[in-house]
Motif scaffolding. Structure first.
Motif, PDB file in Angstrom:
ATOM      1  N   TYR A  28      -3.448   7.658   3.910  1.00  0.00           N
ATOM      2  CA  TYR A  28      -3.597   6.592   4.907  1.00  0.00           C
ATOM      3  C   TYR A  28      -2.380   6.603   5.810  1.00  0.00           C
ATOM      4  O   TYR A  28      -1.250   6.709   5.326  1.00  0.00           O
ATOM      5  CB  TYR A  28      -3.687   5.237   4.225  1.00  0.00           C
ATOM      6  CG  TYR A  28      -4.970   5.043   3.481  1.00  0.00           C
ATOM      7  CD1 TYR A  28      -6.113   4.623   4.143  1.00  0.00           C
ATOM      8  CD2 TYR A  28      -5.050   5.302   2.106  1.00  0.00           C
ATOM      9  CE1 TYR A  28      -7.307   4.449   3.468  1.00  0.00           C
ATOM     10  CE2 TYR A  28      -6.239   5.131   1.418  1.00  0.00           C
ATOM     11  CZ  TYR A  28      -7.364   4.701   2.112  1.00  0.00           C
ATOM     12  OH  TYR A  28      -8.540   4.545   1.444  1.00  0.00           O
TER      13      TYR A  28
ATOM     14  N   ASN B 200       0.685   5.812  -0.424  1.00  0.00           N
ATOM     15  CA  ASN B 200       0.017   7.079  -0.729  1.00  0.00           C
ATOM     16  C   ASN B 200       0.764   7.757  -1.858  1.00  0.00           C
ATOM     17  O   ASN B 200       1.993   7.827  -1.824  1.00  0.00           O
ATOM     18  CB  ASN B 200       0.060   8.000   0.495  1.00  0.00           C
ATOM     19  CG  ASN B 200      -0.737   7.447   1.669  1.00  0.00           C
ATOM     20  OD1 ASN B 200      -1.952   7.355   1.589  1.00  0.00           O
ATOM     21  ND2 ASN B 200      -0.052   7.068   2.728  1.00  0.00           N
TER      22      ASN B 200
ATOM     23  N   GLU C  83      -6.207  12.796   0.354  1.00  0.00           N
ATOM     24  CA  GLU C  83      -6.351  11.915   1.513  1.00  0.00           C
ATOM     25  C   GLU C  83      -5.138  11.005   1.633  1.00  0.00           C
ATOM     26  O   GLU C  83      -4.636  10.504   0.628  1.00  0.00           O
ATOM     27  CB  GLU C  83      -7.614  11.055   1.384  1.00  0.00           C
ATOM     28  CG  GLU C  83      -8.885  11.879   1.474  1.00  0.00           C
ATOM     29  CD  GLU C  83     -10.134  11.023   1.535  1.00  0.00           C
ATOM     30  OE1 GLU C  83     -10.100   9.892   1.015  1.00  0.00           O
ATOM     31  OE2 GLU C  83     -11.134  11.499   2.094  1.00  0.00           O
TER      32      GLU C  83
ATOM     33  N   VAL D 262      -7.272   8.075   8.279  1.00  0.00           N
ATOM     34  CA  VAL D 262      -7.313   8.782   7.004  1.00  0.00           C
ATOM     35  C   VAL D 262      -7.260  10.258   7.354  1.00  0.00           C
ATOM     36  O   VAL D 262      -8.060  10.730   8.165  1.00  0.00           O
ATOM     37  CB  VAL D 262      -8.589   8.469   6.196  1.00  0.00           C
ATOM     38  CG1 VAL D 262      -8.577   9.220   4.873  1.00  0.00           C
ATOM     39  CG2 VAL D 262      -8.731   6.966   5.967  1.00  0.00           C
TER      40      VAL D 262
ATOM     41  N   ASN E 153      -0.713   4.562   9.288  1.00  0.00           N
ATOM     42  CA  ASN E 153      -0.788   3.537  10.335  1.00  0.00           C
ATOM     43  C   ASN E 153      -0.382   4.179  11.643  1.00  0.00           C
ATOM     44  O   ASN E 153       0.619   4.883  11.705  1.00  0.00           O
ATOM     45  CB  ASN E 153       0.147   2.366  10.038  1.00  0.00           C
ATOM     46  CG  ASN E 153      -0.329   1.551   8.860  1.00  0.00           C
ATOM     47  OD1 ASN E 153      -1.437   1.764   8.350  1.00  0.00           O
ATOM     48  ND2 ASN E 153       0.493   0.629   8.414  1.00  0.00           N
TER      49      ASN E 153
ATOM     50  N   GLU F 147       0.821  -1.186   0.000  1.00  0.00           N
ATOM     51  CA  GLU F 147       0.000   0.000   0.000  1.00  0.00           C
ATOM     52  C   GLU F 147       0.873   1.260   0.000  1.00  0.00           C
ATOM     53  O   GLU F 147       1.897   1.302   0.679  1.00  0.00           O
ATOM     54  CB  GLU F 147      -0.850  -0.022   1.264  1.00  0.00           C
ATOM     55  CG  GLU F 147      -2.097   0.759   1.112  1.00  0.00           C
ATOM     56  CD  GLU F 147      -2.942   0.662   2.353  1.00  0.00           C
ATOM     57  OE1 GLU F 147      -4.032   1.198   2.322  1.00  0.00           O
ATOM     58  OE2 GLU F 147      -2.487   0.063   3.353  1.00  0.00           O
TER      59      GLU F 147
ATOM     60  N   ARG G 195      -5.825   2.693  11.953  1.00  0.00           N
ATOM     61  CA  ARG G 195      -5.666   3.157  10.592  1.00  0.00           C
ATOM     62  C   ARG G 195      -6.351   4.519  10.519  1.00  0.00           C
ATOM     63  O   ARG G 195      -7.529   4.639  10.836  1.00  0.00           O
ATOM     64  CB  ARG G 195      -6.346   2.114   9.693  1.00  0.00           C
ATOM     65  CG  ARG G 195      -6.668   2.568   8.290  1.00  0.00           C
ATOM     66  CD  ARG G 195      -5.464   3.100   7.618  1.00  0.00           C
ATOM     67  NE  ARG G 195      -4.491   2.070   7.412  1.00  0.00           N
ATOM     68  CZ  ARG G 195      -4.237   1.560   6.217  1.00  0.00           C
ATOM     69  NH1 ARG G 195      -4.898   1.955   5.171  1.00  0.00           N
ATOM     70  NH2 ARG G 195      -3.329   0.664   6.073  1.00  0.00           N
TER      71      ARG G 195
ATOM     72  N   PRO H 170       2.012   3.901   4.368  1.00  0.00           N
ATOM     73  CA  PRO H 170       1.292   4.289   5.595  1.00  0.00           C
ATOM     74  C   PRO H 170       2.107   4.120   6.871  1.00  0.00           C
ATOM     75  O   PRO H 170       1.945   4.892   7.817  1.00  0.00           O
ATOM     76  CB  PRO H 170       0.086   3.336   5.606  1.00  0.00           C
ATOM     77  CG  PRO H 170      -0.109   2.938   4.192  1.00  0.00           C
ATOM     78  CD  PRO H 170       1.251   2.939   3.559  1.00  0.00           C
TER      79      PRO H 170
ATOM     80  N   THR I 158      -7.758  -1.797  13.508  1.00  0.00           N
ATOM     81  CA  THR I 158      -7.581  -2.884  12.547  1.00  0.00           C
ATOM     82  C   THR I 158      -7.154  -4.177  13.221  1.00  0.00           C
ATOM     83  O   THR I 158      -6.745  -5.115  12.563  1.00  0.00           O
ATOM     84  CB  THR I 158      -6.501  -2.518  11.503  1.00  0.00           C
ATOM     85  OG1 THR I 158      -5.257  -2.383  12.192  1.00  0.00           O
ATOM     86  CG2 THR I 158      -6.824  -1.235  10.780  1.00  0.00           C
TER      87      THR I 158
END
Ligand code: ADP
Ligand code: MG
Length: 352
Positions: free
Chosen positions: A325, A245, A323, A313, A327, A243, A311, A279, A306
């Motif tokens: 994400y 951004n 936006e 946003v 962690n 994942e 998590r 993230p 999670t």
């Protein structure tokens, strides 16, 4: 155990009247005893490449070598599949339903008989922990056991090469991790050259020493799992392996400007770039974070649990459409405002 060499292999299929070039000059070397992972989205030709290596499909052009021996060349199978000594496990393990596990394994072995065959199967069953279920029919086995019988069948003939095509995708998430660990263990224990193919990076990262990302008929990048994850050559590779951004940024005077922050970067061309941040390399905090660079104020839009972490946003306060994400090890109040931080050494920059 062989070194596999694929040289400038192309494959064109006809879809009705239009030819479609699925593989466009693929080069690949898998060293003796190594485990190579091949990652790529569905439909990129991973299975086609495996079938060409196995001799089940003929290359349109290019060569395949096992050690120094030519096994396939342009439009020609030089060594037929049954003489390549490959152990294969496919997504559907395809055990014979009317044969017990033992016979499913024994059926694949041509070079051993009698007591020698029994000893070999018991040795492999021991490693794979299926000794107690060898007299069961496939329908009497769990999914994980069926997969291990399929693996035993592939290993029982002392293959020179093990080909595993999406071997974990039919398994429950619960047992997938142990199946991956087991594949890695037996591959090392038996010292066999192996290729593992999947669309799921977790499959590849957990078993492969080296991995290649197949995109548009060619390898976009080949490297260790860590190289692919930390230093992807393109945004597409970055996205495929995990994942990320993606933001727009600008390099000015050797510095990257992204959101409301400035990150020191080395040896980059000036101008517009695409910026990637994973993230786990971001953090939202009210206070300064040592070693991290501030990207400005953000508003928390979502904060969800999670199971092991939180998590978030978040959006920059001046632009709600962007936006990211994040962690986080703790939850945040919705609409709270704080600073967004990034680990500068983990920022990925791609040409636009
Ligand atoms: P992957 O395993 O990466 O999902 P495949 O190798 O199965 O991809 O397929 C790659 C492409 O080649 C797909 O578009 C598929 O439809 C096409 N293809 C595969 N085998 C054949 C075939 N025998 N005839 C025509 N097209 C095929
Ligand atoms: Mg496939």
């Amino acid at each position: 155990v062989v070194t596999v060499k694929v040289s400038k292999v192309t494959k064109t299929f006809r879809k009705g009247k239009t030819p479609v070039e699925v593989l466009k000059g693929v080069d690949l070397v898998i060293e003796r005893g190594a485990c190579m992972g091949i990652l790529g989205p569905s439909g990129t030709g991973k299975t086609t490449l495996m079938r060409i290596i196995a001799g089940l499909e003929v290359p349109t052009s290019g060569d395949v070598y096992f050690d120094d021996k030519l096994v396939s060349t342009s439009n020609r199978i030089v060594v037929p599949p049954e003489r390549r000594n490959i152990g294969m496990v496919f997504q559907s393990w395809a055990l014979y339903p009317n044969m017990k596990a033992y016979d499913n394994i024994a059926f694949a072995v041509k070079n051993r008989k009698g007591e020698e065959l029994r000893k070999k199967i018991e040795e492999i069953a021991e490693v794979l922990d299926i000794k107690k279920v060898l007299d069961r029919y496939p329908r009497e086995l769990s999914g994980g056991q069926q997969q291990r019988v399929a693996l035993a069948r592939a290993l029982a003939k002392d293959p020179s090469l093990l080909v595993l095509d999406e071997p974990f995708s039919n398994l429950d998430a619960r047992i997938r991790d142990s199946a991956r660990a087991l594949v890695k263990k037996v591959q090392k224990e038996f010292g066999v050259t192996a290729i593992v193919v999947s669309h799921d990076p977790a499959d590849i990262f957990s078993v492969a020493d080296v991995a290649g990302v197949l995109l548009d008929g060619n390898f976009a990048q080949v490297g260790s799992p860590i190289e692919l994850y930390d230093s992807p050559v393109s945004a597409r590779v970055a996205r495929l392996v995990g994942e990320i951004n993606e933001l727009d940024g600008q390099v000015e005077g050797g510095k990257l400007k992204v959101l409301n922050g400035t990150v020191e970067v080395k040896g980059l061309d000036e101008g517009e770039v695409k910026v990637g941040m994973r993230p786990e390399d971001l953090k939202v905090s009210e206070d300064q974070v040592p070693g991290m660079v501030s990207l400005g104020k953000v508003r928390v839009k979502v904060s969800s649990y999670t199971g092991s972490s939180f998590r978030l946003v978040v959006s920059p306060i001046e632009d709600d459409r962007v936006e990211l994400y994040v962690n986080s090890d703790r939850p945040m109040d919705i609409n709270s405002i704080a600073l967004l931080y990034v680990r500068p050494e983990k920022v990925k920059i791609f040409r636009k």
